[in-house]
Write an enzyme that holds these catalytic residues in place. Structure first.
Site, PDB file in Angstrom:
ATOM      1  CG  ASN B 150      -0.230  -0.271   2.498  1.00 37.02           C
ATOM      2  OD1 ASN B 150       0.505  -1.247   2.628  1.00 37.02           O
ATOM      3  ND2 ASN B 150      -0.420   0.598   3.473  1.00 37.02           N
ATOM      4  CB  ALA B 199     -16.204  -1.912  -1.355  1.00 35.70           C
ATOM      5  CG  HIS B 200     -12.539   2.211   1.274  1.00 40.41           C
ATOM      6  ND1 HIS B 200     -11.641   3.234   1.408  1.00 40.41           N
ATOM      7  CD2 HIS B 200     -12.080   1.202   2.024  1.00 40.41           C
ATOM      8  CE1 HIS B 200     -10.665   2.845   2.221  1.00 40.41           C
ATOM      9  NE2 HIS B 200     -10.916   1.619   2.601  1.00 40.41           N
ATOM     10  CB  THR B 236     -28.129  -7.738   9.682  1.00 42.09           C
ATOM     11  OG1 THR B 236     -28.870  -8.352  10.729  1.00 42.09           O
ATOM     12  CG2 THR B 236     -29.040  -7.453   8.503  1.00 42.09           C
ATOM     13  CB  CYS B 323      -2.645   3.410   8.335  1.00 42.70           C
ATOM     14  SG  CYS B 323      -4.026   2.901   7.348  1.00 42.70           S
TER      15      CYS B 323
END
Lengths: 147, 383
Positions: B150, B199-200, B236, B323
Site C-alpha cells: 500500500n 470496496a472503498h 446482518t 494509516c
C-alpha cells in the site's frame, strides 16, 4: 489543516519568521535528531545580555516549523534570563495549543533555545550564576529526550 | 483547484455504484435472513453480488465471505486460521512490509502464544521467497503476504510463494486490497487459499469488504452471532454496501486495462519529473509496481510539511501511508527496504486514480520543486 492545527500554528508554518543561519552567532543550540524526523538549530546574537538577533533552521513537521518560528519571536529582544524562562508551555500556549502528539515539538524548540543561551554563557563567561542555571536546564533535558 | 492524489487511501464512490446502492437503503431494505418478500429480495441482491465478486476473482460464490472491509478480512483470515489449526501447528509466516491490519493481528497472535516469522524484503520491496522457505517448518499453518504494498506499490511474487506451499498443509493468505480492480486478480492463478478485498479502494463504499476462503479451508469465525455468511461472519449483511461493492468490482474490471495503461503513463511521467529534483529517489520497484503508485523520497526534509504545503496548493497527497501518518516513527515499509530513518521521514506518496489527467501531473510537477526548495531552505541538514 485548521482542524489539525490552530490558526497561529498554520500562520507560522505558512510563513515562518527568522529562518536562516547567523554565521558569526554568539550562541548555537541544536535539539532533536534527524532519525526521529525532527531537528532544530537556533542561532543567537547577544548584546548587553539581550538576544538582539535569532534565527532558526528546522527539519520537521508543520508543528516543528511553527514552534521554531514562534520561539524566535518570543526570544527576540529578551534578556538571557528571560530566554531561559521560556519553556515548552509558553511556546505551545503562544501557538494556541498543539495536538498532544506534537507536544514534543515545543520541547525541542525550548531546548534548542536554552542550549543556545548556555552555549553563549559558557563561551563568554559573562554571567557565572546564569550559566549555572542554564547548565541545570540543559543537563536535565539531555536525560529527558534524546530518544 | 483541487487535485486528489491519494487513491490508495480511499476513492470517491462512482455515481453508477451509488445508483446501484440507492434502492437498498429505504425501498428494498429487507433483512436477507427474513423469509418474507422483503427478505427474499434482499437475499437475492446479496447472492447476485456474491456471484459477481466471485466471478471477478475466479472463485465460486460460496467461497466469498462478506466483511466490514480489508482490516476485518485480514483479521478473520489470520486469527481464524491460526486458532482453528493450532492443534497442527502454531507458526505463522508473514512479511515485514504488510499492512498494519496484518502486522498488528500477528502481534496479537504472538501475545496469544503463536510464533510469528517475518520474511525480509529486498531493497526494492520485493519479499524474498527464499526467506519464507527458510523459516517454513512443520509447525507453519499459514503464510500471509500481500499482493501489492500500500505504501510503495511493489507487486509481490504471489505465485512463487504459492508454489512452495502447494504440496504442504499450509494455508496461503494474501491481502489484495490495493490490487483488486487495478491489476488482474485470480485466486486459482495465484494459488491462494484466502484473499482480502475491500470496496472503498475501487470506487465503492467504505465499510464493505470480503474474504475469499477456498473451499475446504479450516477456519473459524472471529465474530459470533446469528451464523450469517456460513457461520464465519455473523451480523446482518450490509446489503446496500455489498451491492455497491459488486458494482464497483464490475466497473473496475471492465476498465482495468484502459485505466492501468493511462495511470501507468501518468505515474511514469510523475516519477521522471520528480526525480529531476536534486537528492530525490524512488521508493519501491520501477516496474513491478502498481500502475497508480508513486512513492518518492527527498533528502533533508520531512514529509508532513511537504504534504501540507502541497495541500495549500490544492494537491492532496500523503506521507508514507495514511494509516501511519499520525505516528512519529518512520514507515516500517521504508525502513524494511533499507531506507535510513532520517531519509524515510522525507517520503511522499502520490496515488493516481480515474479522475487524474496529464494536466494534474503537470501541475504537481510545477508546484513540487518550489515546496521542496522552501523546506530545504529551512533544513539544518543543509549547510
Amino acid at each position: 489543516m485548521k482542524d489539525l492545527y490552530s490558526d497561529t500554528v498554520v500562520k507560522h508554518f505558512r510563513h515562518p519568521h527568522n529562518i536562516g543561519e547567523i554565521r558569526d552567532a554568539d550562541g548555537e543550540g541544536t535539539a532533536g535528531n534527524p532519525v526521529c524526523g525532527d531537528i532544530m538549530r537556533l542561532y543567537i546574537k547577544v548584546k548587553n545580555n539581550k538576544i538582539t538577533n535569532i534565527k532558526f533552521k528546522t527539519m520537521g513537521c508543520a508543528a516543528a516549523i511553527a514552534t521554531s518560528s514562534m520561539i524566535t519571536d518570543l526570544a527576540k529582544g529578551k534578556t538571557l534570563a528571560e530566554a531561559l524562562g521560556i519553556n515548552r508551555e509558553s511556546v505551545a500556549s503562544a501557538l494556541g495549543g498543539l495536538p498532544p502528539i506534537k507536544m514534543h515539538c515545543s520541547n525541542l524548540a525550548a531546548d534548542a533555545l536554552h542550549m543556545a543561551v548556555y552555549d553563549y554563557l559558557k563561551k563568554s563567561g559573562s554571567d557565572p550564576k546564569l550559566l549555572k542555571e542554564a547548565e541545570r536546564l540543559v543537563k536535565a533535558l539531555k536525560k529527558q529526550h534524546f530518544h | 483547484m483541487r487535485i486528489y492524489l491519494d487513491h490508495a487511501a480511499t476513492t470517491p464512490v462512482d455515481p453508477l455504484v451509488l445508483k446501484a446502492m440507492q434502492p437498498y437503503f429505504s425501498k428494498d431494505f429487507g433483512n436477507a435472513s427474513s423469509i418474507h418478500s422483503f427478505g427474499r429480495e434482499a437475499k437475492e441482491a446479496l447472492e447476485q453480488s456474491r456471484e459477481k465478486i466471485a466471478k471477478a476473482i475466479g472463485a465460486t460464490a460460496e467461497e466469498i465471505i462478506f466483511t466490514s472491509g480489508g482490516s476485518e478480512s485480514d483479521n478473520l483470515a489470520l486469527i481464524g486460521i491460526a486458532f482453528k489449526n493450532q492443534v497442527r501447528g502454531n507458526h505463522i509466516i508473514t512479511s515485514s512490509i504488510e499492512h498494519p491490519a496484518v502486522l498488528s493481528t500477528c502481534e496479537y497472535l504472538a501475545r496469544e502464544g503463536f510464533q510469528v516469522s517475518y520474511a525480509p524484503v529486498d531493497k526494492e520491496g520485493i519479499v524474498k521467497v527464499e526467506g519464507i522457505e527458510k523459516v517454513l517448518d512443520g509447525q507453519t499453518t499459514v503464510i500471509s503476504v500481500m499482493h501489492a504494498n500500500n505504501e510503495i506499490g511493489t507487486i509481490q511474487p504471489i505465485e512463487e510463494i504459492a508454489e512452495i506451499v502447494k504440496e504442504k498443509e499450509v494455508y496461503f493468505h494474501s491481502d489484495a486490497v490495493q490490487t483488486l480492480g487495478k491489476i488482474p486478480v485470480d485466486v486459482n492463478k495465484f494459488g491462494v487459499d484466502l484473499l482480502s478485498l475491500s470496496a472503498h479502494k475501487i470506487y465503492g463504499p467504505k465499510g464493505v469488504g470480503a474474504l475469499y476462503v477456498r473451499k475446504g479451508t479450516r477456519i473459524q469465525p472471529i465474530i459470533f452471532g446469528g451464523g450469517h455468511e456460513k457461520g464465519l461472519r455473523s451480523g446482518t449483511e450490509n446489503v446496500a454496501g455489498i451491492v455497491g461493492f459488486a458494482k464497483a468490482v464490475e466497473l473496475a474490471n471492465e476498465r482495468l486495462e484502459e485505466e492501468a495503461n493511462k495511470q501507468r503513463k501518468l505515474r511514469d511521467k510523475l516519477i521522471r519529473g520528480i526525480l529531476e529534483i536534486n537528492d530525490s529517489w524512488l521508493n519501491g520497484h520501477a516496474t513491478k509496481r502498481l500502475p497508480n503508485n508513486v512513492n518518492v523520497g527527498f533528502k533533508y526534509i520531512e514529509g508532513e510539511g511537504l504534504v501540507l504545503y502541497l495541500d495549500e496548493k490544492g494537491i492532496s497527497a500523503s506521507t508514507g501511508s495514511a494509516c501511519s501518518s499520525h505516528k512519529l516513527e518512520p514507515s516500517h515499509v521504508l525502513t524494511a527496504i533499507g531506507c535510513k530513518p532520517e531519509d524515510a521521514h522525507g517520503s511522499l506518496r502520490l496515488t493516481l486514480g480515474r479522475s487524474n489527467t496529464e494536466k494534474d501531473v503537470d501541475y504537481v510537477l510545477e508546484a513540487l520543486p518550489g515546496i521542496v526548495k522552501k523546506l530545504r531552505k529551512m533544513s539544518p541538514l543543509i549547510k
